[in-house]
Every structure is written in structure tokens, then in C-alpha cells.
Motif scaffolding. Structure first.
Motif, PDB file in Angstrom:
ATOM      1  N   SER A 302     185.582  44.995  85.645  1.00 45.43           N
ATOM      2  CA  SER A 302     186.506  45.869  85.893  1.00 45.43           C
ATOM      3  C   SER A 302     187.997  45.755  85.233  1.00 45.43           C
ATOM      4  O   SER A 302     188.286  44.486  85.239  1.00 45.43           O
ATOM      5  N   LYS A 303     188.716  46.671  85.008  1.00 51.51           N
ATOM      6  CA  LYS A 303     190.185  46.626  84.637  1.00 51.51           C
ATOM      7  C   LYS A 303     190.827  47.132  85.838  1.00 51.51           C
ATOM      8  O   LYS A 303     190.705  48.323  86.219  1.00 51.51           O
ATOM      9  N   LEU A 304     191.851  46.164  86.344  1.00 47.36           N
ATOM     10  CA  LEU A 304     192.551  46.633  87.341  1.00 47.36           C
ATOM     11  C   LEU A 304     193.699  47.815  86.834  1.00 47.36           C
ATOM     12  O   LEU A 304     193.990  48.556  87.886  1.00 47.36           O
ATOM     13  N   SER A 305     194.139  47.414  86.019  1.00 43.28           N
ATOM     14  CA  SER A 305     195.259  48.636  85.474  1.00 43.28           C
ATOM     15  C   SER A 305     194.880  49.709  84.628  1.00 43.28           C
ATOM     16  O   SER A 305     195.805  50.161  83.831  1.00 43.28           O
ATOM     17  N   GLY A 306     193.652  50.136  84.584  1.00 48.49           N
ATOM     18  CA  GLY A 306     193.258  51.162  83.875  1.00 48.49           C
ATOM     19  C   GLY A 306     191.620  51.095  83.567  1.00 48.49           C
ATOM     20  O   GLY A 306     190.977  50.460  84.161  1.00 48.49           O
ATOM     21  N   GLU A 307     191.163  51.824  82.676  1.00 48.58           N
ATOM     22  CA  GLU A 307     189.756  51.946  82.198  1.00 48.58           C
ATOM     23  C   GLU A 307     189.465  51.147  81.090  1.00 48.58           C
ATOM     24  O   GLU A 307     190.585  50.957  80.254  1.00 48.58           O
ATOM     25  N   TYR A 335     192.154  42.051  84.305  1.00 52.76           N
ATOM     26  CA  TYR A 335     190.997  42.198  84.038  1.00 52.76           C
ATOM     27  C   TYR A 335     190.039  41.401  85.253  1.00 52.76           C
ATOM     28  O   TYR A 335     190.632  40.333  85.573  1.00 52.76           O
ATOM     29  N   ARG A 336     189.203  42.036  86.085  1.00 55.69           N
ATOM     30  CA  ARG A 336     188.660  41.162  86.840  1.00 55.69           C
ATOM     31  C   ARG A 336     187.152  40.976  86.744  1.00 55.69           C
ATOM     32  O   ARG A 336     186.405  41.941  86.552  1.00 55.69           O
ATOM     33  N   CYS A 337     186.766  39.872  87.004  1.00 54.57           N
ATOM     34  CA  CYS A 337     185.388  39.436  86.722  1.00 54.57           C
ATOM     35  C   CYS A 337     184.767  39.252  88.264  1.00 54.57           C
ATOM     36  O   CYS A 337     185.582  38.338  89.025  1.00 54.57           O
ATOM     37  N   THR A 338     183.491  39.706  88.476  1.00 54.89           N
ATOM     38  CA  THR A 338     183.006  39.753  89.918  1.00 54.89           C
ATOM     39  C   THR A 338     181.789  38.989  89.795  1.00 54.89           C
ATOM     40  O   THR A 338     181.055  39.514  89.107  1.00 54.89           O
ATOM     41  N   ALA A 339     181.364  37.926  90.788  1.00 50.96           N
ATOM     42  CA  ALA A 339     180.100  37.385  90.733  1.00 50.96           C
ATOM     43  C   ALA A 339     179.554  37.381  92.141  1.00 50.96           C
ATOM     44  O   ALA A 339     180.171  37.151  93.055  1.00 50.96           O
TER      45      ALA A 339
END
Length: 1250
Positions: A302-307, A335-339
Motif C-alpha cells: 500500500s502507499k501511505l501518501s496516495g494511490e 510505501y508499506r509492505c505487510t506480511a
């Protein structure tokens, strides 16, 4: 032939004329004149070709460093190397190409790395010096892997693991991939995957991951070499196996917990909770997120500051890598990486910053100035950080160049005031920041040139009346000359209607008339002088067919004449051409072409058709057609065309109508179908007759609707089955009064021919439509949704009007109204058009490609803003080409285009070559042309399944074997890994037997199949395979060579079913086993492979013959055999009686004693109910029955010591359709029975085939 182009005998070609050829030759001549003038003028150097800034060379080839330039005089060249003058004459290995700056370095006997460095080329003449970019020469390197010994890696099941690749450093960097020992890519998933650095990661290992051929490969693209790392062996230890070992050593106590422990996700790359990443504008951003855990963690982004940018973003490698192509400033941010798995969820934040190497906003453009003129060079670039602009003159920093009071440098602009002769120079603009630089050359050429008219003197232009004329006046001078036109001895300039002066000096006359003929003077003037040129315009009369060929009905063997009388301008040379059905006339001496007629003698039915007369001149053409109908001769009745009508009379005369009556002529035994009424207008078109209307043959009166301001004369023609009559005598003239126009011009259109004009076109009214004298057109226009009032102009004798000075591609409303001396026409309809288009200015953005399969890719792009199209959007064009093909032996290179004709934002690229590398770009186009191309992108097509083998044929057919040969597929689509051959028997009822399969290596092109069943048809299925699977199958059928006989006999008379025997293509065959005294019907039938469709059959033949002696005859019918059997039966009967007597006496006969002495404990008796072998169990030692060669299932296998069943039958045995064996015991069977007399099983097995 004309100008090397074949003239095809088609109507549309002949009607084209030669008008365009004349102007094409003239324009080509003018272009050559401009080139000759330009080549004689002084010009500073311009770099036209140079090697790339980062130039990686192949150490196996000579080094070629390009530097080409043009100028007048031709420039000389020099080089620097690492900032120091490079003296080429001092190095015998270095040469410079003649009239070029290109260096060629012969590296034979030398190391290429000796010539590494930074090179720069300078092209110089007396008017200035241009310099190339700094060209960095580096040798490509593909070093070997360092020798190492990889110890086996042991890891417990469920643990995380990294297999390091660590490829040797190469230039450019290698491409990494993992394969096994068979060169098959290792399967990857969300659990096992390759990282960006080439390492192979396991989130958790499984037992099936154990293998000894994990091999990392490095492909160096520049030299097309592949290096291989030593194989890595991975052993995954299962905890259950460990516990069993421990239990045996420690009194059966578990040492490990038997289950694999689950783990929460953990980040391997990048580490920690946050990191940062810098990327350059226009490049590809790749963010990597690699985790381990059990169960395998799932990754999301996901992008924290937009799309995410929709068209430029892709998430690949099983969600592990986020990729954004063609990065822009808007892509900066967090940008956030989630696992996560079912135990926990973790996050990692990556802060992305976007920098930019310099890129052009405005590149400096060459200036050509006259003395004392003004000008400026503008050099604007952007980047992050903002680039620094530095100017140089002739390769020397401008601050170190000679002072010039007329030159002022203001940042990114150089301003020139009142330039002086001799101040020509080449200026260099360098825009640089820490991430790169841009270098551009632009010259300032100060010229003083008096005007020159380049159009040839006394050029003669010829046009047809009522067409437009273009008179050229191409000129050159510095300052740019101004063009004016004069006619004959007139002193006034030619401006306004009906003339239009174009920017390039061409004078256009909208509708040329005879009075426009004459001499025209073109004057070119600037501050240094004046030049003039004379050209001549000749307005010619149009070509017209006065007497057209008429419809003909002719009887066979008669002569036919088609007339075609033409009027043309006497100064033009006409060419008459006749066509039949729009093609050339038959090559037949019966067709005679005269100057104004076509004669066909002895007509036949094949001569029927449409005949066309075409009259061509160098400027125009005219044509007319007539049909020929050929009928059979009818001697009893002679049909003729009717006589012309008589006594034409006009009655009931009104302003716009009149009544016409007539008396029909003689029909000549063919009823009149209809009357055709024609008219001529002596006021507007004297002498030309036109069809007005027609009425049925039963009528002799017609009500005629008329137009105002026409002087009518009428005539009538009669038509029957034979043809048209001659025209009647004309009626008295009837003049209608003039009136205001009833209609306006049709076909009104508005469009631009240049980016700043609007051309208004319409179809002029004819003389009949004018309704009166003084016909004019009121042309009106206004900018749509902007102007309220109409701008108008009134013109005459034209069919178009040019509006100049319009903004580019702007909608306009236009209308055209007819006017004459009697009033104005009705309100005209409003038509919307656009001013001229210009080329699009923006390339499509966010271009991405998605490879769908090995032959199909899908391209996506961001549509350009409508304002940047500057015209009617026609669509987007994708240009793509193969850069290379990975298939051995393939070096194909092809260029294809795919145009999307609507405004969609994606398109398919079909028909791609599998296993290839492609380069492509995309551009938008309108009616004017194509816009700039997007950045070039690359994509690779994966390996595909191969095409069918090129052929499969049977080359050798023997009794029990066949040889097959094949060719590799024409379309391999990857690396062939082998072939698959399947085959099965096909019996007489087309039933298929079990399939046998054989795998064949890729390097083999033939195979021999042994141990086949003779006299049997086989069907073969054959295909090739690659790593992606097997390709399509080709099939073939063949029959092993047949023996002489067959178990099938022809049917005797009276029987319904035919019996058949298969033959193998021989032209003679012996039928055996026929019965004496019977008659047989015999026929030969040819059938297809499916044994169903009858291709051909012969007539039946009745044969009455005695039985023929044959080795294949039924053994039971042989006399000697019957006698022998009877003797044996009698002997056995005697023996049985004797044995019975002895048994009753209590004694044992010798055979019984021998059986008792040799009883085999493993022998099992036969079953009495089905006469098959008893069951036999071999579960302990798997031994066959002692002395037996037959397995328990009743089949017979042949090994090295066996004879075949044919051997038992003396070589002449064969099988029936039901599989039973027919043969006679002879030679070999007696020997075999003697050799194996102690094997009762064998005797039984042999008997089972009888």
C-alpha cells in the motif's frame, strides 16, 4: 511501362491520367534544386552521428567509435582521450575513416582494456566547431565463477533458508536464474522465490525441497554467454526420521517433538521496520519485501501518501516485489509492505525519494541570420536537483571565448543583437547535475545572400479549365525574401480572389479559366536585392466524348461497331483505350481498334459484355460505356431497333413544366419497351444531350418538370429488345424565365490544410441549378461557441475559399448560400468543420506491457490529454521489433505495427515469436501524422510449445518392423527436449489396440520399431516437446509387409456378405482356399485409411475355379493329413485297449512309471471347465513353472532363446482376426517338441493356439 511502374489495364488506372505525374516530377526537381543551393552555402559543422555516452564494447571485436558531421566546407575531425589530445597517427592500431571522424581500433594482438577511457570528438571548419558527448569506452566482462566446493546444506523441515548465488561481477551486470541439471527452471511460488539480487529464498522448507541440483546461472547479455555455479545439494531433515534414529539409540525415547513448530512472519529483506530508497525520474522503481515464517506469510502493498499509478504499477514475484515503471515526481512518498500469516501480521515502511537527471525543456535550435539581424539561442532543462547551464562556443567555455559586444548570455539564453558578418560559430549548451548531463550543439550562421528564385525560368504550367492551378516560386536569400506576383504587363500585384498566395511563394488560382492563361512574373525581394522569374500558365479545354458507344444486340457471327467520337484541346495529344468488362481487350485479331471506333467481327457468345471507351490526355480524361448482347440467329424473324419517333409537339406550357407528345415509329416486330426523353440547353451546354426522363412504351405523352433560365430543346428515342432507335428530330426551343436559386451548393465541408487556415469547399451548382444569370456564392463562417456574428465573403466561379490566420484545430461553423441576379437561395444548412491540424505534441505516458503467453502481449498506456492531440484523434500506434531470439539457429528480425483505430488505452500484440526479446514504443496520431514516441520498453516472450514436426514418413517396411523418419518442427518456440512417439494397431474393423509410447531424444531423426505384428496396420502419433510441454500431434499409418495368404475368402454366389483380403498395393494376387465346384464374384475395392469410405471399386468378375493348392490351405482338408490322423487314431485306440487290459491286471505301464518318477511338485493340473492353465502362485521366489516358457496369464514372451510362433508353424503361420493361430507343424516344431519332451506345460501351451 512508365517511370518504372507497370500500367495495369483497369478502368480506374486508365482514368487517372497523367496529371499527378507532371507535378510529381516538378516537385522532385525543385527539391533537388534546393539541395544543390544548400550544398553551396557556408555552414558550420553539425554532429549527425555519435556513439552512445556509455559504450560497452565486445573484447572479441574491433572497436568502432562513431563520429559523423556535416558542414560547408566539410569539417575536419580530432579526438581527445581522458581530456588529452589523442594523436591517432602515433597509434598504428587506430585509423580514422575517410571524410569521417569515426575511429576504428584493431585490437588483434592487443587487449581491449588498453583503449578504455573517455573519448570526445570535435568536428571543425572555418565557421565553427561542434563537439560530441563524452563517450565512455568500457570493455564488457563476463568472468568465470570462482572455483568452490559446495558442501551439502542440511536443514530441518519448516526452517527458513537462503541459497546464495553471488555471481561474478560483470559488465553489464548478469541476469540471474535458477535451473536444475536438465536445464529446466526450478519451480517458484510464494514459498520459494528468487530475490532481486539473485538469491533463492525459502520462507520454509519442505521435505520435497531435497535435491542435489540447485544451480544458479548468470547470463551476460552483451557477450551472450552463460556461467554456471557449482550445484548445491539441499537435504531437508524430517523430524520423524530423526526421532526414529534417536529412539533406537536412547531406549525408544523421543528426542524431538514430532511436529514442525509454526512461526510468526519475519522480514529478511529489508530488515527492521523502515528503510529508504532513491530512484531517478523515468527509471523503474522496484521495492522488495522478503519474509519467512510458517505457514508461508502472505505479502501485500500500500502507499501511505496516495494511490498507486494504475497504468505503471505491477506487483510481481508472488507479491514480493512492487514495480513502478517510468517513475515521476508524484511517485515519491511512503510505501508499506505487510506480511501476515495466521499467527501474526508485521509491517515495513519504505520512504521513496525521486531525483532526476537533466532532461530537456527546450533544446537550442540552429539560427540563420542576416547581418544586423537579431536572434537568440534558448537552452532550458530541468532535473532534481536543478541542473546547471554552461555555455561554450566552438568547444571552449564561453567565458574564455573572445568578447563579442553583440552577444549577451543570460542564464539559459544567449541574445544576439545586430550580428556581424564573420561571427558564425557553434555554441554548446551543457545542462548537468550530479546524476548526469545533456549536451547540445546549435550554430549561428551569419549569411548575406541576395534573393535567388529556385523555380526554373520559363516554366510552363498546364491545367484544365475549371480546375485549380498552382504556380511555384521557390526562393532563397538571407534575409528571407518577400514574394509578390504580377501578370503580363500589369503593375498591380495579384492578391485576393481568385488568387491565393501561400507562405512558400506558390500562387494558387482557385478555378482557372481561359482568360487566366498568360505570363506570370514572380518577384523575390530582400534588403540586399531583388530577383524575378517568369512562368507561363496555359488553360486547356476539357476532353469530352461527343458520340458515345451505344447498346448493341447482335446475332452470332455478325459484325459490331462501337463509335466513340471525342472532342479535346487541340494542343494536347490524346490516347484512346478500349476495355472489355474493365479489363484489356482479348488478344484476338477480330477486335479492330480505329481512331474513333471499335469493330468486332464474327461475334460469339464470349464477346458479350460491357465495352468502355477511355480518352486520356496528359491532363484529363473522359470515358463512356456500352453493353453488347449476343443472341442466336433467328432466320425466320428479323428483329430491328425501332424507327425514331416523329412529330414532337409542346403543349400546356407553364413557367416550370411542359407537355411533350410524339408519334412512335415502326417497331420492326419487337415491341417498344419505353421512350427516353432527352434535352439540350443551348444557353449553358449547347450541343450536349442529357437524359431527362423516360415513360413506358405504351405512352406517347410525357409531363416534363423544368428548371428556370434554360433554353430547352427535346428529342425522343424508342427502346425495344434489339436496342435504341435513332433520336427524333428536336422539338421547338422552349425558354424558361430566370428565378432565384432553389437550392444551395451541396457537399459543404470545412477543414484545414495547414495549422492556421480553414478551407471551405462545396460542390458548385450546375447551369440548370443556377436558375439565372450572375451566379455567386455567399460563404459564411464563425468560430463555434465563441463568435456570435458570421463573417462572410461573396465569390463567383469557385468551389472553395480559404480562411487564413485561424487558431490550430478549432471548430468552425460554415455555410454557403447561392445568389444570382434574381435573388438569394434558401437558408443554407450549417456545417461544422475544424481548422488545420498539427502534429501531436505529447507521447503516451505510463506505458506498460503484460506478456499473456508466448505469442501474445497486451500493451497499456495512459491516454494523452485531448488538447495535446491538436487534431482528430485517429488512435494509437504501437511499433515493435524483435531485438533477439533465444532459439538456436534463429536470427530472425522483423518489424511489425499494430494500430488501434479508436481511443482505447490498451491493445494486443498477437503473433509474437516465443522465447524472444522485443523492443517497442507507442505514439498517438491524428490526421496530420504521428506524435512523439514514448520511451522504448522491452519485454520477453516465454518459451512455448513447439509446432508440429515438419514431416513424418515410413521409409522401410519389413515383415515385423518399420522405420520412421521425421524432421524437427519449423517453429521450435524454445529448446527441444525430445519427441514422443505413440502407436497402436488398427484391425480390419477399425478398432484400435492398446497404445505403445516411446520417448525419443531431441537429436534423433529416425527410429526402427522391431517386433511388430506382420500383415498389420499401425497408426502412429508423433509430436515434439519443449520445457513448456508437448506440441501438436501429426499422424501417419503404415502396414507391415503382408504374406501371400490370408484367412479371408471371397463370397460364393448366393451369399450376402463379401469376404475380403487385404493386399499391400500389388497389382496381382492369388486367392487361396477356394472350394471346388463353386462360382465366386470377385472385385477390387480401394478404401481410405478409416476403412469406411470407398474411394473406387472395379466391376465384378465371375470366376468358377477348382481349389488351388496352397501352403495356406486348411490343413484339415488335406488327404494325406486325414489319412495320417486316421492311422494315429487307430494306433491310439489299440494302445488304449492294451493299457486297459494291463491296468485291470494290476500292472503299471512304462509311461505311468516315467510320469511317477518325474512328477514336478510345482506343476498344477489344468482346469477341466475352461481348458486353461491352473492358477500358479509365485509370491515367494517369482520362478516360472519348471520347464515352462509360458507365464501364468497364457501369453508367450519371446527372449533371446525363444523362437517365434511363426517358427513353430514352419515360417508360414499367421493370425486370424480373432487372434487364433493358423499353421502347420513341420521341421522346427518337431525339433522343438523333441528338445522339450519333458515339458507337459509347453505341449499344452502349444496346443492352446490350434
Amino acid at each position: 511501362m512508365f517511370l518504372g511502374t507497370e500500367i495495369r489495364l483497369k478502368k480506374e488506372v486508365y482514368e487517372a491520367g497523367y496529371t499527378g505525374m507532371y507535378f510529381s516530377l516538378l516537385h522532385a526537381f525543385m527539391f533537388q534544386i534546393r539541395l544543390n543551393v544548400a550544398s553551396r552555402l557556408a555552414q558550420p559543422p553539425t554532429i549527425t552521428q555519435q556513439s552512445p555516452k556509455d559504450y560497452i564494447i565486445d573484447p572479441r571485436e574491433n572497436i568502432v567509435i562513431h563520429c559523423e558531421a556535416k558542414g560547408k566546407p566539410h569539417p575536419s575531425f580530432s579526438w581527445t582521450r581522458n581530456g588529452i589530445h589523442f594523436d591517432i597517427d602515433q597509434d598504428p592500431k587506430v585509423t580514422m575513416r575517410p571524410r569521417s571522424g569515426t575511429l576504428v581500433v584493431d585490437i588483434s594482438g592487443e587487449k581491449a582494456e588498453t583503449y578504455e577511457g573517455v573519448y570526445q570528438c570535435t568536428a571543425r571548419n572555418k565557421h565553427g566547431a561542434a563537439v560530441s558527448n563524452n563517450i565512455v569506452i568500457r570493455q564488457s566482462r563476463s568472468p568465470l565463477w570462482s572455483k568452490e566446493r559446495n558442501e551439502p546444506i542440511r536443514v530441518q523441515e519448516g526452517e527458513a533458508l537462503v541459497l546464495h548465488c553471488r555471481p561474478p561481477a560483470g559488465l553489464p551486470p548478469p541476469i540471474i536464474f535458477w535451473m536444475d541439471v536438465n536445464f529446466q527452471r526450478l519451480p517458484q511460488s510464494s514459498r520459494v522465490f528468487q530475490a532481486l539480487n539473485g538469491d533463492l529464498y525459502f520462507s520454509n522448507v519442505l521435505k520435497e525441497d531435497s535435491r542435489n541440483d540447485y544451480i544458479c546461472y548468470a547470463r551476460f547479455p552483451h557477450t551472450q554467454t552463460i556461467q554456471q555455479k557449482q550445484p548445491i545439494t539441499l537435504l531437508v531433515l524430517n523430524l520423524d526420521a530423526v526421532n526414529e534414529t534417536v529412539a533406537a539409540l536412547f531406549n525408544e525415547t523421543d528426542f524431538f517433538n514430532g511436529s514442525v513448530e509454526e512461526r510468526k512472519p519475519t522480514f529478511l529483506i529489508p530488515s527492521g521496520s523502515s528503510s529508504s530508497k532513491m530512484v531517478l525520474r523515468g527509471q523503474v522503481l522496484e521495492l522488495e519485501c522478503i519474509t519467512e515464517g510458517l505457514p508461508t506469510p502472505e505479502v501485500s502493498w500500500s502507499k501511505l501518501s496516495g494511490e498507486f499509478p494504475d497504468k505503471r504499477t505491477s506487483i510481481v514475484t508472488f507479491q514480493k516485489i512492487l514495480r513502478i515503471v517510468n517513475v515521476s515526481d508524484a511517485d515519491a512518498g511512503e510505501y508499506r509492505c505487510t506480511a501476515h500469516n495466521r499467527l501474526a501480521s508485521i509491517h515495513h515502511t519504505i520512504r521513496v525519494t525521486v531525483k532526476a537527471a537533466p532532461y530537456w525543456i527546450t533544446t537550442p535550435r540552429n539560427l540563420v541570420l542576416a547581418p544586423r539581424e537579431k536572434g537568440q539561442l534558448i537552452c532550458r532543462a530541468s532535473g532534481t536537483p536543478k541542473p546547471t547551464i554552461n555555455w561554450a562556443m566552438n568547444g571552449i567555455p564561453i567565458e574564455n571565448s573572445p568578447e563579442d559586444s553583440n552577444r549577451k548570455v543570460e542564464g539559459d539564453t544567449i541574445i544576439f543583437e545586430e550580428v556581424q558578418t564573420g561571427s558564425s560559430a557553434v555554441y554548446q549548451c551543457n545542462a548537468s547535475n550530479e546524476y548526469g548531463y545533456l549536451l547540445s550543439n546549435a550554430f549561428v550562421n551569419v549569411l548575406s545572400e541576395t534573393p535567388r528564385v529556385l523555380t526554373p525560368a520559363n516554366q510552363v504550367y498546364q491545367v484544365i479549365r475549371n480546375n485549380h492551378a498552382l504556380l511555384d516560386c521557390s526562393s532563397f536569400g538571407s534575409p528571407i525574401p518577400k514574394i509578390t506576383w504580377f501578370k503580363d504587363s500589369q503593375s498591380s500585384t495579384l492578391e485576393g480572389d481568385p488568387y491565393l498566395l501561400h507562405e512558400n511563394g506558390t500562387l494558387e488560382i482557385y478555378v482557372a479559366q481561359a482568360f487566366n492563361s498568360g505570363k506570370y512574373i514572380c518577384v523575390a525581394r530582400n534588403t540586399l536585392g531583388i530577383a524575378e522569374n517568369h512562368v507561363y500558365l496555359e488553360v486547356k479545354e476539357p476532353t469530352r466524348i461527343l458520340k458515345q458507344p451505344k447498346y448493341k444486340v447482335a446475332q452470332r457471327n455478325m459484325n459490331v461497331v462501337f463509335e466513340c467520337k471525342v472532342k479535346h484541346d487541340p494542343t494536347l495529344i490524346p490516347i484512346m483505350i478500349w476495355l472489355k468488362d474493365n479489363g484489356e481487350l482479348p488478344d484476338d485479331e477480330r477486335f479492330l481498334v480505329d481512331s474513333d471506333s471499335l469493330t468486332i467481327t464474327d461475334v460469339t457468345e464470349n464477346d458479350a459484355g460491357t465495352y468502355t471507351c477511355i480518352m486520356n490526355t496528359t491532363l484529363d480524361h473522359d470515358s463512356a460505356s456500352a453493353e453488347l448482347t449476343v443472341v442466336a440467329p433467328t432466320p425466320a424473324v428479323i428483329y430491328e431497333q425501332p424507327d425514331p419517333p416523329t412529330d414532337l409537339e409542346l403543349t400546356d406550357m407553364k413557367p416550370r413544366s411542359v407537355q411533350l407528345t410524339w408519334i412512335p415509329g415502326d417497331e420492326h416486330k419487337s415491341p417498344i419497351h419505353k421512350f427516353v426523353i432527352q434535352y439540350t440547353d443551348s444557353l449553358h451546354d449547347h450541343g450536349h444531350w442529357h437524359n431527362l426522363t423516360h415513360v413506358p412504351g405504351s405512352k406517347t405523352t410525357a409531363h416534363l418538370e423544368l428548371s428556370p433560365y434554360v433554353h430547352y430543346s427535346f428529342r425522343v428515342l424508342a427502346l425495344n429488345a434489339v436496342g435504341l432507335s435513332d433520336p427524333s428530330n428536336p422539338s421547338h426551343m422552349y425558354k424558361t424565365n430566370p428565378a432565384a436559386p432553389d437550392e444551395n451548393p451541396s457537399g459543404v465541408k470545412g477543414f484545414g490544410t495547414e495549422r492556421d487556415n480553414l478551407m471551405i469547399l462545396w460542390k458548385p451548382l450546375s447551369g440548370l441549378q443556377a436558375n439565372g444569370p450572375g451566379l455567386q456564392y455567399k460563404v459564411m463562417w464563425r468560430q463555434k461557441d465563441v463568435d456570435k456574428n458570421w463573417t462572410s465573403v461573396t465569390v463567383a466561379n469557385v468551389s472553395k475559399f480559404m480562411v487564413s490566420g485561424t487558431p490550430t484545430f478549432t471548430p468552425y461553423e460554415v455555410k454557403v448560400q447561392a445568389i444570382n441576379n434574381n435573388g438569394i437561395g434558401p437558408d443554407p444548412a450549417v456545417v461544422t468543420g475544424h481548422s488545420g491540424e498539427d502534429l501531436p505534441v505529447q507521447a503516451p505516458d505510463s506505458v506498460q506491457v503484460l506478456v499473456l503467453n508466448s505469442t501474445l502481449a497486451e500493451v497499456h498506456w495512459e491516454p494523452v490529454p485531448p488538447k495535446t492531440v491538436r487534431g482528430h484523434l485517429k488512435g494509437y500506434k504501437v511499433l515493435y521489433t524483435t531485438l533477439s531470439s533465444k532459439m538456436r539457429g534463429s536470427n530472425s528480425r522483423r518489424i511489425e505495427t499494430d494500430t488501434q483505430t479508436d481511443t482505447c488505452t490498451h491493445g494486443m500484440l498477437p503473433g509474437l515469436q516465443p522465447y524472444s526479446l522485443y523492443l517497442f514504443n507507442i505514439r498517438v496520431y491524428n490526421g496530420k501524422g504521428e506524435g512523439p514516441a514514448s520511451s522504448n520498453l522491452q519485454f520477453e516472450t516465454p518459451e512455448g510449445v513447439p509446432g508440429p514436426p515438419s514431416f513424418l514418413r515410413i521409409t522401410n517396411s519389413n515383415l515385423n518392423n518399420l522405420t520412421l523418419e521425421w524432421g524437427p518442427p519449423n517453429d521450435r518456440n524454445g529448446h527441444l527436449t525430445g519427441y514422443i512417439l505413440k502407436y497402436q494397431q488398427v484391425n480390419n474393423s477399425n478398432e484400435l489396440g492398446p497404445i505403445e509410447e516411446l520417448a525419443l531424444p531431441a537429436n534423433k531423426t529416425s527410429v526402427t520399431l522391431p517386433n511388430l505384428k506382420y500383415s498389420t496396420r499401425y497408426k502412429f502419433y508423433f509430436n515434439a516437446k519443449t520445457g513448456q510441454g508437448a506440441g501438436p500431434v501429426i499422424t501417419e499409418e503404415a502396414i507391415t509387409i503382408m504374406d501371400e495368404g490370408n484367412a479371408f475368402l471371397p463370397a460364393a454366389l448366393g451369399e450376402e456378405d463379401w469376404q475380403k483380403e487385404y493386399v499391400n498395393g500389388s497389382q496381382a494376387y492369388v486367392l487361396k482356399g477356394l472350394k471346388e465346384g463353386l462360382s465366386y464374384r470377385v472385385r477390387v475395392v480401394a478404401k481410405g485409411h478409416d476403412d469406411q469410405a470407398v474411394l473406387h471399386q472395379s466391376e465384378e468378375l465371375l470366376v468358377t475355379v477348382p481349389a488351388m493348392p496352397s501352403r495356406q490351405a486348411d490343413i484339415a482338408t488335406q488327404g494325406w493329413f486325414i489319412g495320417l490322423m486316421c492311422a494315429i487314431a487307430l494306433l491310439i485306440l489299440v494302445l488304449l485297449i492294451i493299457c486297459f487290459i494291463k491296468r485291470n491286471k494290476g500292472g503299471k505301464y512304462p509311461v505311468k512309471e516315467k510320469e511317477d518318477a518325474h512328477t514336478d511338485p510345482e506343476f498344477q493340473p489344468m482346469k477341466e471347465d475352461d481348458c486353461t492353465f491352473g492358477e500358479y502362485s509365485d509370491t515367494e521366489d517369482h520362478k516360472p513353472l519348471k520347464g515352462s516358457r509360458t507365464p501364468s496369464n497364457g501369453t508367450v514372451h519371446r527372449d533371446s532363446s525363444d523362437e517365434s510362433l511363426v517358427d513353430y508353424a514352419g515360417g508360414d503361420g499367421q493370425f486370424n482376426e480373432d487372434g487364433s493361430f493358423i499353421g502347420q507343424y513341420s521341421g522346427k516344431s518337431s525339433i522343438r517338441e523333441t528338445a522339450e519332451a519333458h515339458s507337459p506345460v509347453n505341449t499344452t501351451a502349444m496346443n492352446s493356439f490350434v
